[in-house]
Each structure stands twice: as C-alpha cells, then as structure tokens.
Design a protein around this motif. Structure first.
Motif, mmCIF file in Angstrom:
data_model
loop_
_atom_site.group_PDB
_atom_site.id
_atom_site.type_symbol
_atom_site.label_atom_id
_atom_site.label_comp_id
_atom_site.label_asym_id
_atom_site.label_seq_id
_atom_site.Cartn_x
_atom_site.Cartn_y
_atom_site.Cartn_z
ATOM 1 N N VAL A 223 0.827 -1.211 0.000
ATOM 2 C CA VAL A 223 0.000 0.000 0.000
ATOM 3 C C VAL A 223 0.864 1.265 0.000
ATOM 4 C CG1 VAL A 223 -0.269 0.263 2.515
ATOM 5 C CG2 VAL A 223 -2.115 0.993 0.975
ATOM 6 N N LYS A 224 2.029 1.201 0.620
ATOM 7 C CA LYS A 224 2.929 2.367 0.642
ATOM 8 C C LYS A 224 3.484 2.643 -0.755
ATOM 9 C CE LYS A 224 7.108 4.134 2.906
ATOM 10 N NZ LYS A 224 6.506 5.424 3.356
ATOM 11 N N GLU A 225 3.787 1.565 -1.496
ATOM 12 C CA GLU A 225 4.318 1.738 -2.845
ATOM 13 C C GLU A 225 3.221 2.103 -3.842
ATOM 14 O OE1 GLU A 225 6.404 -1.831 -3.786
ATOM 15 O OE2 GLU A 225 8.027 -1.460 -2.348
ATOM 16 N N LEU A 226 1.995 1.631 -3.583
ATOM 17 C CA LEU A 226 0.890 1.943 -4.485
ATOM 18 C C LEU A 226 0.415 3.392 -4.299
ATOM 19 C CD1 LEU A 226 -1.114 0.889 -6.626
ATOM 20 C CD2 LEU A 226 -2.603 0.160 -4.742
ATOM 21 N N PHE A 227 0.411 3.850 -3.057
ATOM 22 C CA PHE A 227 -0.002 5.228 -2.751
ATOM 23 C C PHE A 227 1.193 5.985 -2.137
ATOM 24 C CE2 PHE A 227 -3.861 2.641 -2.459
ATOM 25 C CZ PHE A 227 -4.770 3.356 -3.222
ATOM 26 N N PRO A 228 2.209 6.268 -2.907
ATOM 27 C CA PRO A 228 3.419 6.893 -2.342
ATOM 28 C C PRO A 228 3.163 8.289 -1.768
ATOM 29 C CG PRO A 228 3.494 6.930 -4.735
ATOM 30 C CD PRO A 228 2.313 6.087 -4.363
ATOM 31 N N ARG A 229 2.274 9.064 -2.379
ATOM 32 C CA ARG A 229 2.022 10.423 -1.891
ATOM 33 C C ARG A 229 1.317 10.386 -0.531
ATOM 34 N NH1 ARG A 229 -0.183 11.873 -5.959
ATOM 35 N NH2 ARG A 229 1.469 13.040 -7.018
ATOM 36 N N GLU A 230 0.329 9.516 -0.377
ATOM 37 C CA GLU A 230 -0.450 9.454 0.864
ATOM 38 C C GLU A 230 0.358 8.861 2.024
ATOM 39 O OE1 GLU A 230 -3.017 10.347 -2.309
ATOM 40 O OE2 GLU A 230 -1.586 8.682 -2.104
ATOM 41 N N PHE A 231 1.370 8.029 1.722
ATOM 42 C CA PHE A 231 2.152 7.387 2.787
ATOM 43 C C PHE A 231 3.602 7.887 2.815
ATOM 44 C CE2 PHE A 231 -1.308 4.403 2.088
ATOM 45 C CZ PHE A 231 -1.657 4.033 3.381
ATOM 46 N N ALA A 232 3.825 9.034 2.254
ATOM 47 C CA ALA A 232 5.197 9.544 2.164
ATOM 48 C C ALA A 232 5.819 9.744 3.536
ATOM 49 C CB ALA A 232 5.211 10.849 1.369
ATOM 50 N N GLU A 233 5.053 10.186 4.483
ATOM 51 C CA GLU A 233 5.594 10.492 5.812
ATOM 52 C C GLU A 233 5.220 9.431 6.852
ATOM 53 O OE1 GLU A 233 4.248 14.371 6.807
ATOM 54 O OE2 GLU A 233 5.261 15.353 5.115
ATOM 55 N N THR A 234 4.800 8.250 6.397
ATOM 56 C CA THR A 234 4.388 7.174 7.321
ATOM 57 C C THR A 234 5.287 5.960 7.110
ATOM 58 O OG1 THR A 234 2.101 7.946 7.068
ATOM 59 C CG2 THR A 234 2.436 5.824 8.165
ATOM 60 N N ASP A 235 5.869 5.481 8.211
ATOM 61 C CA ASP A 235 6.764 4.325 8.083
ATOM 62 C C ASP A 235 5.960 3.018 8.098
ATOM 63 O OD1 ASP A 235 6.042 3.939 10.728
ATOM 64 O OD2 ASP A 235 7.911 4.761 11.525
ATOM 65 N N ILE A 236 6.667 1.929 7.792
ATOM 66 C CA ILE A 236 6.026 0.609 7.689
ATOM 67 C C ILE A 236 5.402 0.195 9.020
ATOM 68 C CG2 ILE A 236 6.442 -1.857 7.281
ATOM 69 C CD1 ILE A 236 6.452 -0.251 4.743
ATOM 70 N N ALA A 237 6.103 0.439 10.115
ATOM 71 C CA ALA A 237 5.593 0.031 11.431
ATOM 72 C C ALA A 237 4.261 0.697 11.736
ATOM 73 C CB ALA A 237 6.621 0.359 12.508
ATOM 74 N N THR A 238 4.127 1.958 11.357
ATOM 75 C CA THR A 238 2.870 2.679 11.603
ATOM 76 C C THR A 238 1.770 2.186 10.667
ATOM 77 O OG1 THR A 238 4.122 4.643 12.283
ATOM 78 C CG2 THR A 238 1.799 4.954 11.709
ATOM 79 N N ILE A 239 2.147 1.938 9.431
ATOM 80 C CA ILE A 239 1.149 1.470 8.459
ATOM 81 C C ILE A 239 0.561 0.127 8.893
ATOM 82 C CG2 ILE A 239 0.796 0.757 6.061
ATOM 83 C CD1 ILE A 239 3.031 2.669 5.265
ATOM 84 N N LYS A 240 1.376 -0.707 9.536
ATOM 85 C CA LYS A 240 0.920 -2.045 9.946
ATOM 86 C C LYS A 240 -0.204 -1.985 10.976
ATOM 87 C CE LYS A 240 4.126 -5.095 10.805
ATOM 88 N NZ LYS A 240 5.406 -5.678 11.271
ATOM 89 N N ASN A 241 -0.439 -0.808 11.518
ATOM 90 C CA ASN A 241 -1.586 -0.648 12.418
ATOM 91 C C ASN A 241 -2.823 -0.401 11.550
ATOM 92 O OD1 ASN A 241 -3.211 -0.291 14.627
ATOM 93 N ND2 ASN A 241 -2.413 1.742 15.155
ATOM 94 N N PHE A 242 -3.246 -1.468 10.858
ATOM 95 C CA PHE A 242 -4.307 -1.334 9.858
ATOM 96 C C PHE A 242 -5.673 -1.043 10.473
ATOM 97 C CE2 PHE A 242 -1.151 -4.090 7.784
ATOM 98 C CZ PHE A 242 -0.958 -3.400 6.607
ATOM 99 N N ARG A 243 -5.923 -1.554 11.638
ATOM 100 C CA ARG A 243 -7.280 -1.516 12.181
ATOM 101 C C ARG A 243 -7.541 -0.289 13.060
ATOM 102 N NH1 ARG A 243 -9.930 -6.366 12.198
ATOM 103 N NH2 ARG A 243 -10.782 -5.979 14.276
#
Length: 273
Positions: A223-243
C-alpha cells in the motif's frame, strides 16, 4: 436321601432278609434233632446269621478285589490303546490341516497383485493439473469479488483512470504476493488521511487466496508503494496498524463473517453475479 445311599440300604436289607430266611430254615432243621429246644434255636439262629454275614463279607471282598485287579490289568491296556490312538490322531491332524492352509495360501497369493507404490506419471499430471485449475478458479473468483469492491469504494476518492490502475495492480498482487506495484501518479479526488487506505488494503488482503503470505509487512509495503504520496511520511511500522479507527469513512474495516469472504455493502446494493 442320596440315591446311591438309598440303593445301598435296599441291597443290604435284601441281603439281611435272605440271610435271616436261610438261618430260619437251618434253625428248624437243626432244632428238630433237639426236640425244638428254644435255647438251641436261638444259638443256631444267631450262629447262622453270623456265618451268613461273614460269608457275604468274605464273598464281597473277594469279588471287589478281583474286580479291582481286572480293572487295573485291563484298564492300563485300554489307556495305552487310547493314548496310542490320540498320538496317531495328533500326528495325522497337522498333515490334514497343513495341506488346505497351503492350498489357500497358494490360491490367495495367486490372486493378490503387488502394491503399486509409484504413482502413474499420467495420473499424477492429471491430479496436479486438476488441482491447479481449481485453485486458479478460486483465485479468479476472489479477484472478481475484490474488483467489485474496488469499483464500489474507490470512485468516491479517485478518478476513473486511477480506479482502473488500482484494480490492475491489486489483481497482480493477488496473483503474486511479492509483486511490486506501480505507484499511482495522479492525485486522489478527495483529500483523505491514509487510515481509510490502510482499511482498504487490509480488507482486500483478508480475502487473498494464501493469506499467510500476505502478512503485515507485505500489506504495508504494497500500500505504501501503491499510494506513495499518501504514505510519504508514514513508516512501515505505523502502516501495519491497519485496524486503527475501524469505522473511519469513507472505507471502514470489513471483517469476515463466519469465515465468509463476501464484502459487506449497504442495504439495497445489488452485487454483480
């Protein structure tokens, strides 16, 4: 009273009566010579009874001893003959039983075919091909379901070109878990945080064919690679908090219900066949 004891008493009574009867006649004959003297009668009667019983006992002992000797002598012979016959039967029985068993074993061995341990190559290929076809069909069904889900939610926040791009990249990802998506270059039509996008990718990954390959890191990277602009300032560890904030619009968390893969749509929405 026991029958054997009763019979014994009857026999003894009969013998006693016979001895008394004989003694009576002897007493009459002998007493005639003594003018029927009562004393003589008594003595003769008692002596006759005593002699009668002694004769009976002696005769009984002789007969019993003779019978025992006969039994011992001829009983051994009979026992020996019986033992000889038993041994002969035991020697004959194995011969009689071995032959049928041998015949049965030979007949059974002739009917039994050796176990085929190696699978026939043609059959192996048929089963493998059939299984792969079933897996492919199931994966296609899931992709079709996910594409419909994307068509329902993404037009709210993206233009048509972006929606089509997302469908294509998600389809490739569902076919190959390590697929590296091509990033979206156009801006979304609605300014949203990346939380709904986390919900979006989590909902899709839960419907993937081999979910164990679509773990938290895999989902976050995609999801970070698909939406690079929306996740530019969010690291993988934070993104993994999906819920996080699961009901946050416009894309809430969509849990599987009773193991069913179907997405939950608003009432009145007619799903595609």
């Amino acid at each position: 009273m026991d029958s054997s004891v009763k019979d014994k008493h009857i026999i003894l009574g009969f013998i006693g009566f016979t001895i008394c009867l004989i003694s009576f006649f002897i007493t009459l004959i002998v007493a005639e010579s003594f003018n029927q003297d009562n004393f003589v009668r008594l003595i003769v009667f008692l002596c006759s009874n005593l002699l009668g019983w002694l004769f009976y006992l002696s005769f009984q002992t002789i007969i019993f001893d003779t019978y025992q000797l006969y039994k011992i002598k001829f009983g051994k012979k009979e026992a020996k003959e019986i033992a000889t016959e038993a041994v002969a039967l035991q020697e004959e029985e194995p011969q009689n039983t071995i032959e049928p068993v041998t015949q049965i074993a030979e007949e059974a061995s002739s009917d039994v075919h050796p176990i085929e341990l190696n699978i026939d190559p043609k059959r192996h290929e048929e089963i493998r091909s059939s299984y792969e076809d079933e897996q492919d069909k199931e994966n296609e069904r899931r992709i079709r379901m996910v594409v419909e889900y994307i068509h329902f939610y993404m037009p709210r926040i993206a233009d048509e070109e972006t929606v089509n791009h997302i469908c294509n990249e998600v389809s490739n990802w569902m076919n190959k878990n390590n697929y590296k998506p091509k990033p979206i270059k156009r801006r979304l039509t609605q300014d949203i945080s990346n939380i709904p996008l986390r919900h979006f990718i989590w909902n899709i990954a839960e419907r993937c064919m081999y979910k164990r390959y679509y773990n938290g890191d895999n989902r976050a990277r995609f999801v970070k690679e698909l939406f690079p602009r929306e996740f530019a300032e969010t690291d993988i560890a934070t993104i993994k908090n999906f819920r996080i904030d699961p009901l946050k619009p416009p894309i809430p968390i969509d849990e599987l219900e009773d193991g069913k893969l179907d997405f939950h749509y608003p009432n009145g929405y007619l799903q595609k066949e």
